[in-house]
Scaffold this active site. Structure first.
Site, PDB file in Angstrom:
ATOM      1  N   GLY A 298      62.386 -41.406  23.831  1.00  0.00           N
ATOM      2  CA  GLY A 298      62.299 -40.500  25.013  1.00  0.00           C
ATOM      3  C   GLY A 298      62.518 -38.896  25.190  1.00  0.00           C
ATOM      4  O   GLY A 298      61.184 -38.058  25.916  1.00  0.00           O
TER       5      GLY A 298
ATOM      6  N   LYS B 215      49.437 -47.760  22.640  1.00  0.00           N
ATOM      7  CA  LYS B 215      49.020 -47.564  23.582  1.00  0.00           C
ATOM      8  C   LYS B 215      48.379 -46.061  23.598  1.00  0.00           C
ATOM      9  O   LYS B 215      49.550 -45.257  23.738  1.00  0.00           O
ATOM     10  CB  LYS B 215      49.697 -47.645  25.249  1.00  0.00           C
ATOM     11  CG  LYS B 215      49.529 -49.720  24.986  1.00  0.00           C
ATOM     12  CD  LYS B 215      50.165 -50.027  26.535  1.00  0.00           C
ATOM     13  CE  LYS B 215      49.957 -51.126  27.047  1.00  0.00           C
ATOM     14  NZ  LYS B 215      50.576 -51.703  28.040  1.00  0.00           N
TER      15      LYS B 215
ATOM     16  N   ARG C 200      74.283 -42.906  15.641  1.00  0.00           N
ATOM     17  CA  ARG C 200      74.725 -42.389  15.985  1.00  0.00           C
ATOM     18  C   ARG C 200      76.209 -41.645  16.142  1.00  0.00           C
ATOM     19  O   ARG C 200      76.545 -40.540  16.853  1.00  0.00           O
ATOM     20  CB  ARG C 200      74.708 -42.786  17.616  1.00  0.00           C
ATOM     21  CG  ARG C 200      72.516 -43.003  17.297  1.00  0.00           C
ATOM     22  CD  ARG C 200      72.228 -43.519  18.842  1.00  0.00           C
ATOM     23  NE  ARG C 200      71.144 -43.196  18.947  1.00  0.00           N
ATOM     24  CZ  ARG C 200      70.374 -44.208  19.876  1.00  0.00           C
ATOM     25  NH1 ARG C 200      70.949 -45.549  20.449  1.00  0.00           N
ATOM     26  NH2 ARG C 200      69.212 -44.098  20.581  1.00  0.00           N
TER      27      ARG C 200
ATOM     28  N   GLY D 246      61.455 -43.829  18.733  1.00  0.00           N
ATOM     29  CA  GLY D 246      61.844 -45.375  17.752  1.00  0.00           C
ATOM     30  C   GLY D 246      61.810 -46.084  17.104  1.00  0.00           C
ATOM     31  O   GLY D 246      62.133 -46.171  16.002  1.00  0.00           O
TER      32      GLY D 246
HETATM   33  P1  AMP Z   1      55.019 -47.529  20.358  1.00  0.00           P
HETATM   34  O1  AMP Z   1      56.632 -47.341  21.241  1.00  0.00           O
HETATM   35  O2  AMP Z   1      53.907 -46.877  21.623  1.00  0.00           O
HETATM   36  O3  AMP Z   1      55.495 -46.170  19.463  1.00  0.00           O
HETATM   37  O4  AMP Z   1      54.296 -48.510  19.882  1.00  0.00           O
HETATM   38  C1  AMP Z   1      54.674 -48.510  18.718  1.00  0.00           C
HETATM   39  C2  AMP Z   1      54.233 -50.166  18.041  1.00  0.00           C
HETATM   40  O5  AMP Z   1      52.589 -49.953  18.384  1.00  0.00           O
HETATM   41  C3  AMP Z   1      54.993 -51.351  17.612  1.00  0.00           C
HETATM   42  O6  AMP Z   1      55.487 -51.500  17.978  1.00  0.00           O
HETATM   43  C4  AMP Z   1      53.584 -51.264  16.492  1.00  0.00           C
HETATM   44  O7  AMP Z   1      53.546 -52.645  16.331  1.00  0.00           O
HETATM   45  C5  AMP Z   1      52.130 -51.490  17.200  1.00  0.00           C
HETATM   46  N1  AMP Z   1      51.058 -51.116  16.912  1.00  0.00           N
HETATM   47  C6  AMP Z   1      51.290 -50.166  16.234  1.00  0.00           C
HETATM   48  N2  AMP Z   1      49.465 -50.355  15.593  1.00  0.00           N
HETATM   49  C7  AMP Z   1      49.160 -51.257  16.631  1.00  0.00           C
HETATM   50  C8  AMP Z   1      47.501 -52.348  16.709  1.00  0.00           C
HETATM   51  N3  AMP Z   1      46.575 -51.683  16.045  1.00  0.00           N
HETATM   52  N4  AMP Z   1      47.945 -53.761  17.646  1.00  0.00           N
HETATM   53  C9  AMP Z   1      48.848 -53.415  17.839  1.00  0.00           C
HETATM   54  N5  AMP Z   1      50.456 -53.369  17.655  1.00  0.00           N
HETATM   55  C10 AMP Z   1      50.242 -52.003  17.405  1.00  0.00           C
END
Ligand code: AMP
Length: 395
Positions: A376, A197, A35, A353
């Site tokens: 974000g 999610k 950064r 991130g």
């Molecule tokens: P996000 O912050 O929503 O982009 O989510 C990122 C996180 O999703 C990372 O820490 C990954 O480990 C997790 N992730 C990706 N694929 C899976 C999966 N199949 N099951 C559980 N967590 C996951």
């Protein structure tokens, strides 16, 4: 869009909102200087014009004025990276800050104390913003990471510089890159959305359905879509209350002629652990007691072909639990495909991130067109929102 390149800073003091919210180790040493390096071009342009730079940022989330969040810990690192002596002052407003700003010579840099030592910063307080504004002649916003916040230093302060406000080089590059993906893109446009999610990315998916030709939905998000269509996802992460929404998204995509690609197979594990037993199974038929933690080999081939035929690629979110080596394969393969497509002329933007951490960890950050610095803020732009920090400069 007014940027620092539209101004001559000779004999001017630029008040620059930077994002120096950098990680520190237990000895308060900066562990990732990305950064600080990202702000360097803007600062150098101002100094080379014959101006002076007053840098303001937040660092962490102080509740009061805890020493561990003081900007004094990063002052030497800023000086080292920019290559110019940096003076630190122990407040961002008030007599000490006013005095230090007044004494600042052209060609020099002043680093103000953590803005969040004053609760007025995040409250977007007008009087606090006015006090900040008295320190400089021209306001420059170069902090994409906080552009989605209507804080005093990111948004409110701009109104005190009606003619003398602009974007820094980093923030303008972020805006241009996202614009190149969302509004001025070369077709076919591909969005790859992964991560844990569906619920955190619904608005993004809905908004970008109008902007893209194809979409890959991977990572933990995929299982909600698979189960909603009648598949068996075993113990995989799944949001049952979002299944109808997943079906609605698939229907909307069909109506808008957007092809959606989900993984076809997965690397399933019998435990959420690096040492778990694993097997490759069809994504619609994951046995009970097993959970999908990465996309499988057949999915990698499908995704590779989709990436290869795309001219514009947006990637947000990993395809698996890449933090654990056995489940990083699909994310690495995707990085390789995007790097190859970029080499062949596609424009690729990676943000968020976790995806940024992944591309850096696996060394793809120099092989994509642009790596966004704001998690974000980027998501909110993808949701179609106008960010207050950006609007304040454009007004
Ligand atoms: P996000 O912050 O929503 O982009 O989510 C990122 C996180 O999703 C990372 O820490 C990954 O480990 C997790 N992730 C990706 N694929 C899976 C999966 N199949 N099951 C559980 N967590 C996951």
């Amino acid at each position: 869009m007014k940027t620092v390149d539209h101004f001559n800073f000779e004999n001017k003091k630029a008040l620059i909102r930077v994002d120096f919210n950098v990680p520190l180790d237990e000895n308060l040493n900066v562990t990732d200087t990305t950064r600080i390096e990202a702000a360097k071009p803007t600062i150098l342009k101002i100094l080379e014009d014959g101006g002076a730079a007053i840098l303001m940022s937040h660092l962490g989330r102080p509740k009061a004025q805890e020493d561990e969040f003081s900007m004094k810990h990063i002052c030497a690192k800023v000086s080292e990276i920019i290559g110019v002596e940096v003076t630190y002052v122990e407040d961002s407003v008030g007599p000490k800050a006013i005095d230090a700003a007044a004494q600042l010579e052209m060609g020099k840099i002043l680093l103000l104390e953590n803005l969040r030592y004053h609760k007025e910063e995040t409250a977007g307080d007008l009087a606090f913003a006015k006090s900040l504004s008295t320190l400089g002649d021209i306001y420059v916003n170069d902090a994409f990471g906080t552009a989605h916040r209507a804080h005093a230093s990111t948004t409110i302060v701009a109104q005190f510089f009606p003619e003398n406000k602009c974007f820094g080089k980093l923030l303008s590059k972020e805006i241009e890159s996202l614009d190149r993906v969302l509004n001025n893109s070369e077709k076919p446009v591909l969005a790859i959305l992964g991560g844990a999610k569906v619920s955190s990315k619904i608005t993004v998916i809905e908004n970008i359905l109008d902007k893209v030709d194809q979409m890959i939905i991977g990572g933990g998000m995929a299982y909600t879509f698979i189960k909603a269509q009648g598949g068996k996802v075993g113990g995989s992460i799944c949001e049952d209350d979002k299944m109808q929404l997943a079906l609605d998204i698939l229907k909307a995509a069909e109506e808008k002629n957007v092809s959606i690609h989900l993984p076809v197979d997965v690397l399933a594990a019998d435990d959420f652990s690096e040492t778990a037993n694993t097997q490759v199974v069809d994504i619609t038929n994951i046995p009970d007691g097993w959970q999908g933690l990465d996309a499988g080999p057949a999915s990698k081939s499908v995704f590779d072909a989709v990436v290869e035929r795309s001219k514009t690629i947006l990637w947000n979110g990993p395809l698996g639990v890449f933090e654990m080596a056995p489940f990083a394969g699909a994310t690495i393969a995707l990085g390789e495909s995007i790097a190859a497509a970029t080499k062949n002329g596609a424009f690729s933007l990676v943000g968020g991130g976790d995806s940024v951490a992944a591309v850096k960890q696996f060394g793809f950050d120099t092989q994509v067109s642009y790596v966004s610095t704001g998690g974000g803020a980027m998501l909110e732009m993808l949701e179609g929102k106008t960010l207050p920090g950006i609007a304040a400069i454009l007004e």
